[in-house]
Motif scaffolding. Structure first.
Motif, short mmCIF file in Angstrom:
data_model
loop_
_atom_site.label_atom_id
_atom_site.label_comp_id
_atom_site.label_asym_id
_atom_site.label_seq_id
_atom_site.Cartn_x
_atom_site.Cartn_y
_atom_site.Cartn_z
N ILE A 236 1.16 -1.28 0.33
CA ILE A 236 0.53 0.23 0.10
C ILE A 236 1.02 1.14 0.03
O ILE A 236 0.58 1.90 -0.09
CB ILE A 236 -1.22 0.21 1.32
N ASN A 237 1.93 1.22 0.40
CA ASN A 237 2.60 2.31 0.57
C ASN A 237 4.42 2.01 0.10
O ASN A 237 5.12 3.24 0.10
CB ASN A 237 3.36 2.38 2.71
N ALA A 243 2.19 8.12 -6.51
CA ALA A 243 0.60 8.66 -7.03
C ALA A 243 -0.58 8.81 -5.93
O ALA A 243 -1.26 10.72 -5.35
CB ALA A 243 0.37 8.67 -8.59
N GLY A 244 -0.87 8.01 -5.66
CA GLY A 244 -2.12 7.53 -4.15
C GLY A 244 -1.39 8.68 -2.91
O GLY A 244 -2.58 8.55 -2.24
N ARG A 245 0.17 7.75 -2.58
CA ARG A 245 0.28 7.98 -1.41
C ARG A 245 0.47 9.26 -0.99
O ARG A 245 -0.51 10.22 -0.23
CB ARG A 245 1.50 7.93 -0.93
N THR A 246 -0.21 10.52 -2.45
CA THR A 246 0.19 11.72 -2.12
C THR A 246 -1.03 12.51 -2.42
O THR A 246 -1.42 13.20 -1.48
CB THR A 246 1.26 12.57 -3.29
N LEU A 247 -1.99 12.41 -2.86
CA LEU A 247 -3.69 12.23 -3.08
C LEU A 247 -3.85 11.71 -1.58
O LEU A 247 -5.15 12.50 -0.82
CB LEU A 247 -4.03 11.37 -4.19
N GLY A 355 -0.66 3.76 3.95
CA GLY A 355 -0.84 4.33 2.90
C GLY A 355 0.16 5.60 2.36
O GLY A 355 0.91 5.57 0.48
N ILE A 356 0.59 6.51 2.93
CA ILE A 356 1.58 7.58 3.22
C ILE A 356 2.98 7.56 3.14
O ILE A 356 3.56 7.94 2.90
CB ILE A 356 0.73 8.87 4.30
#
Length: 365
Positions: A236-237, A243-247, A355-356
């Motif tokens: 997940i991370n 792209a999803g982590r920063t979103l 995820g971040i």
């Protein structure tokens, strides 16, 4: 679970239709491109749909307490990606906001001499947007100029899965060669092949009449495989999900603002490109429940995250998440992290924060 009160909404929207565009398969640096009238109409239509859903007091999803006639800039915010495809994303955000807050004759002012002045174009509403430039803020374009992501991309191209897919694609690329006019017909270049063919199919009548059946479907299939592999990760991370982590960071901080009674924010628009959609679907498990969403979302696709207040006796805040894949689709509920209904806000934040955080193996972020 029936949840009656919408406290606020976050919208993640992809840009509308544009002219031909090329991006490097390794660095994802892009060429110049321009918005089309079709793209502006698509984004405007999305904005109008969002208005009828969330800003119409007769709608069951009306945002509780928001001002809907004239925009309140404390309640409504827009963040716009301005890196690659930047001008197109910006134009799409303006068109969407035109649909969300159309001209209103009450957008006027009375001067000291008793003269009343209505804003131009019948009360046009100028909604401010925050442009997010990757040179200053990586939250909406974290994958360019990132050594760890570039390494991830090369590793995907070198994987056995990719090599097997490239063999499967040989007959397609042979058939497509006469319709891509010298562009490299390789799986590494699959996104550019699809984007060129799709753009020509929409805008070039001669090309549309000559393109053999099924070629565009095959082009999309291989482009979806390509982009889904590049912008996802088994962790997940992982860096593939950057792209999803920063979103997710933007989503979490905005949800915390909306949920806090002392903050006026109730509607956030994040106007971006397609890449964060792919990562977000993988990180949250949506791609597992809906494999049809793996790959590239259509122009003017949108994810909507509704913050809802539960009915008594459970007065916790919950999230309902919806997805609309382009202009001709409608919003459908999608569920995250293994839930089959709305997810409590606190659980979403707890699980999304994982995820971040970068993995310990990452040396460059």
């Amino acid at each position: 679970m029936l949840l009656s009160k919408v406290l606020g909404v976050i919208v993640i929207a992809r840009n509308g239709d544009r002219s031909s565009y090329y991006q490097d398969p390794y660095s994802y640096a892009g060429s110049s491109t321009e918005t089309t009238a079709l793209g502006e109409a698509e984004s405007f239509q999305l904005g109008s749909l969002l208005r009828s859903t969330y800003l119409d007091s007769s709608s069951p999803s009306f945002i509780n307490g928001i001002r809907s006639d004239l925009v309140d800039n404390n309640e409504v915010k827009a963040r716009v990606k301005t890196g690659v495809e930047g001008s197109v994303v910006f134009d799409s955000s303006i068109a969407l906001l035109q649909g969300l807050f159309p001209p209103n004759k009450n957008n006027k002012i009375q001067l000291a001499n008793d003269t009343t002045v209505v804003a131009p174009l019948g009360g046009y509403q100028y909604v401010p947007v925050e442009t997010v430039e990757p040179g200053n803020d990586r939250s909406l374009e974290s994958w360019t100029d990132c050594p760890a992501f570039a390494r991830h991309t090369r590793e995907f191209y070198g994987s056995q899965e990719f090599k097997d897919k490239a063999k499967d694609a040989q007959s397609f690329f042979k058939a497509a060669k006469d319709f891509v006019f010298g562009r490299p017909t390789t799986l590494e270049n699959a996104w550019n092949i699809f984007d060129f063919m799709n753009t020509q199919l929409v805008h070039n009548k001669t090309y549309a009449h000559r393109l053999p059946p099924t070629l565009i479907e095959q082009a999309r299939h291989f482009a979806n495989f390509h982009e889904d592999g590049v912008f996802s990760d088994k962790h997940i991370n992982g860096v593939g999900n950057i792209a999803g982590r920063t979103l997710l960071h933007t989503i979490i901080t905005s949800l915390e603002r909306i949920a806090f009674n002392g903050d006026p924010l109730q509607f956030l628009l994040v106007q971006t490109t397609y890449q964060p959609f792919i990562s977000f679907f993988h990180q949250t498990g949506i791609a597992d429940e809906h494999p049809e969403y793996k790959g590239i979302p259509n122009f003017s696709s949108a994810i909507v995250i509704e913050l809802r207040r539960g009915n008594p006796p459970d007065l916790r805040d919950f999230l309902r998440i919806k997805f609309k894949n382009g202009t001709f689709d409608h919003f459908r509920d999608v569920h995250v992290f293994g839930h089959h209904s709305d997810i409590p806000l606190t659980e979403f934040i707890y699980r999304a924060e994982v995820g971040i955080r970068p993995r310990s193996s990452e040396h460059h972020y």
